[in-house]
Structures are given as C-alpha cells and as structure tokens.
Design an enzyme around this catalytic site. Structure first.
Site, PDB file in Angstrom:
ATOM      1  N   HIS A 144      17.354  63.393  86.709  1.00 27.85           N
ATOM      2  CA  HIS A 144      16.167  64.177  86.347  1.00 27.85           C
ATOM      3  C   HIS A 144      16.572  65.361  85.468  1.00 27.85           C
ATOM      4  CE1 HIS A 144      12.382  66.521  87.296  1.00 27.85           C
ATOM      5  NE2 HIS A 144      13.232  67.508  87.062  1.00 27.85           N
ATOM      6  N   GLU A 145      17.587  66.095  85.881  1.00 26.18           N
ATOM      7  CA  GLU A 145      18.017  67.268  85.112  1.00 26.18           C
ATOM      8  C   GLU A 145      18.600  66.865  83.761  1.00 26.18           C
ATOM      9  OE1 GLU A 145      17.247  70.228  85.840  1.00 26.18           O
ATOM     10  OE2 GLU A 145      16.408  69.658  87.782  1.00 26.18           O
ATOM     11  N   HIS A 148      16.071  66.404  80.986  1.00 23.23           N
ATOM     12  CA  HIS A 148      15.633  67.627  80.309  1.00 23.23           C
ATOM     13  C   HIS A 148      16.523  67.915  79.100  1.00 23.23           C
ATOM     14  CE1 HIS A 148      12.579  68.654  83.145  1.00 23.23           C
ATOM     15  NE2 HIS A 148      13.388  68.955  84.141  1.00 23.23           N
ATOM     16  N   GLU A 219       8.118  68.030  83.970  1.00 19.81           N
ATOM     17  CA  GLU A 219       8.716  67.639  85.246  1.00 19.81           C
ATOM     18  C   GLU A 219       8.341  66.205  85.603  1.00 19.81           C
ATOM     19  OE1 GLU A 219      10.963  69.239  86.868  1.00 19.81           O
ATOM     20  OE2 GLU A 219      10.887  70.920  85.479  1.00 19.81           O
TER      21      GLU A 219
END
Length: 302
Positions: A144-145, A148, A219
């Site tokens: 997930h990070e 970004h 997100e």
C-alpha cells in the site's frame, strides 16, 4: 504519473484528481499572491521572497521534516531483516527501485511513505506495527505504501498542502508586521489589506478541503493497487481490521502526537474524544476500505 515500468495498476481516477487538485491549488495560489501584491504594493519583494522560499522549502524539505517529525530512523538489512525482506519482495513484484527503509519507535501501529520521487522515497513502519502483524499482513501494508511512491501522490500532497501553510504565514506577517497601520483607512488598498486574514482563511479552507478529498481517494487507490499487486486482498483487509482495533488501545497522548501526520499514515490515528475530526478525515472509513477489498477478492477468485 506512475513510471511506465511499474507493475502497479495505473489509476486514471487518481491521476485526474491529482491534476485537478494541482490546477485548482495553483489557481488559488495565483489569486492569493495577486491579492497580496495589490494590498502590499510597497512590500512586493518581501512577498516574492517569502512565497518563493516557502515553495522551495516545502517541495525539497517537507518530506524529510515529516519523516523526522514521525521519528523515522533508517535501518540496514542486518538491523531489520524481515522489514527489508518484505520490501525487497514488493519491489521485485512491482519492478521498482528499492526505497530507503526506516523504523519509527512508536507503539501506534502504522506505516507511511515520504519522498518527491522513487529516488528520494522512504518507507517506514512503526515498531508497534511490526510487533502486531503477520508477514502477509505486513507485506500488504508495505505494498500500500509503495503504491503511493509509484503513483507519485505523495509529492502531489506535499505541494498541494503548501498554499494552506503559506496562507497562515502571510496572515501572521500581515497582522504582526504592522502593514495595516501603514495605510489610511479610506485607501482602497488599505481596506483590501484589512481583508487579508479573511481571504487567507478562505484560501486555507478551500485548500484543506481539496487535499482531504484527494487524500481519501488516494488511500482507496493505494489499497486497490496493493491488493492487485500482491494478489492477497484478504491479507490487507486483515491488517486494516487489526490496526483499527488496536488504535482504541493506544494511549490518547500517543494518538495526539501522531494525529498531525495522519495524511501520511496507512491508518489515521484518532483520539477517542476527537471523533468529530473524522468528518474531515484524510482517510476513507474502515467499512469503505474493507468493502472495496472484498469486491477485489471476489473478482480475483473468478
């Protein structure tokens, strides 16, 4: 835009929102500086120096300042083999260069990414997160990070937040610098000068709402991209559920220290007495995120 060779799923919705947000933020910036120049004609060199200097500082140093503020400490593979191993596997899956790897000494279970580009990217996990998650759950959070970083939305959020910071600083200068006393009350420019605090408040409110809208979507986009990359949406859903449940057990003082950095975190830190701030949250609700992951899991099983 994400790198062409990244295997993270592109998100046109995210790209469109980032472009729209940057355009609107830029328009606000031009209007705001124009008002300042009209009201403070004799002080235009100061305005240009402040706005230019703040923009450069915001773009080049805000990620480092944020990482420092959140207590990120770079670690070697020898110091954190499991964390480095998880990021190595994600980088191999995504075909991306490896970011800097860091750990923050905090019992708040969370993770975040900072950096203007893949070359300057840093991915950090807290000790509280590392203690609580299973390896598959941790990989989901780190994926997930990393999304970004791949989608460059960290850099966009950094730039987009600049105008709100600038509006607050200019307001303080206008109020404390004695500019209002330098013009007669019947001068149109003097009247305009007196409106600077109000204009600054409006600019701050609009920029705040724009960045919050973008943040909530990014997100969801990061959850979706991570689930598709790893092929294990259930692991990410499990991590979300576990982290959300553990937040209620974290001391309020620790949560309050973490709250200023919520826009960077995997899961926002909210103290129990401040639930009204959820109305302006930087993240979608847990139910929205789990519902999306459930749909992705169903699609993948087909």
């Amino acid at each position: 835009m994400p790198r062409a060779r990244s295997r993270y799923a592109p998100d046109r919705g995210l790209t469109g929102r980032m472009v729209t947000t940057m355009f609107l933020i830029g328009l606000l910036y031009v209007v705001f500086v124009g008002v300042l120049l009209a009201a403070l004609r004799g002080s235009w060199p100061i305005i240009l120096i402040i706005t230019g200097g703040m923009f450069i500082a915001q773009f080049w140093f805000s990620d480092r300042i944020a990482a420092y503020g959140m207590g990120a400490r770079e670690v070697t593979p020898e110091q954190a083999p499991e964390l480095h191993g998880a990021i190595d596997r994600i980088c191999a899956l995504a075909d991306m260069p490896k970011p800097k790897v860091a750990i923050a000494e905090s019992d708040v279970p969370n993770a975040f990414a900072t950096g203007r580009s893949e070359k300057t990217a840093l991915v950090c996990a807290t000790t509280g997160l590392l203690r609580r998650l299973e390896p598959e759950e941790l990989e989901g959070v780190l994926a997930h990070e990393m999304s970004h970083v791949a989608h460059r939305d960290v850099a966009v959020m950094t730039i987009a937040s600049f105008l709100g910071v600038l509006a607050g600083i200019i307001t303080r200068i206008a109020l404390w610098g004695g500019f209002a006393r330098s013009r007669p009350g019947n001068d149109p420019a003097g009247i305009l000068l007196l409106l600077i605090p109000l204009i600054s408040a409006v600019v701050y409110a609009i920029s705040f709402l724009l960045t919050r809208l973008l943040s909530r979507y990014r997100e969801l986009s990061a959850d979706r991209a991570a689930a598709l990359l790893t092929g294990r949406p259930s692991a990410l859903a499990s991590a979300l559920t576990k982290v959300s449940g553990q937040m209620a057990r974290i001391p309020t003082e620790d949560l309050r220290k973490a709250e200023p950095y919520n826009a960077f975190y995997f899961m926002p830190a909210f103290s129990a007495k401040e639930s009204m701030s959820r109305l302006f949250s930087s993240h979608p609700t847990l139910e929205q995120r789990l519902d999306q992951l459930s749909r992705i899991s169903t699609d993948l099983s087909r």
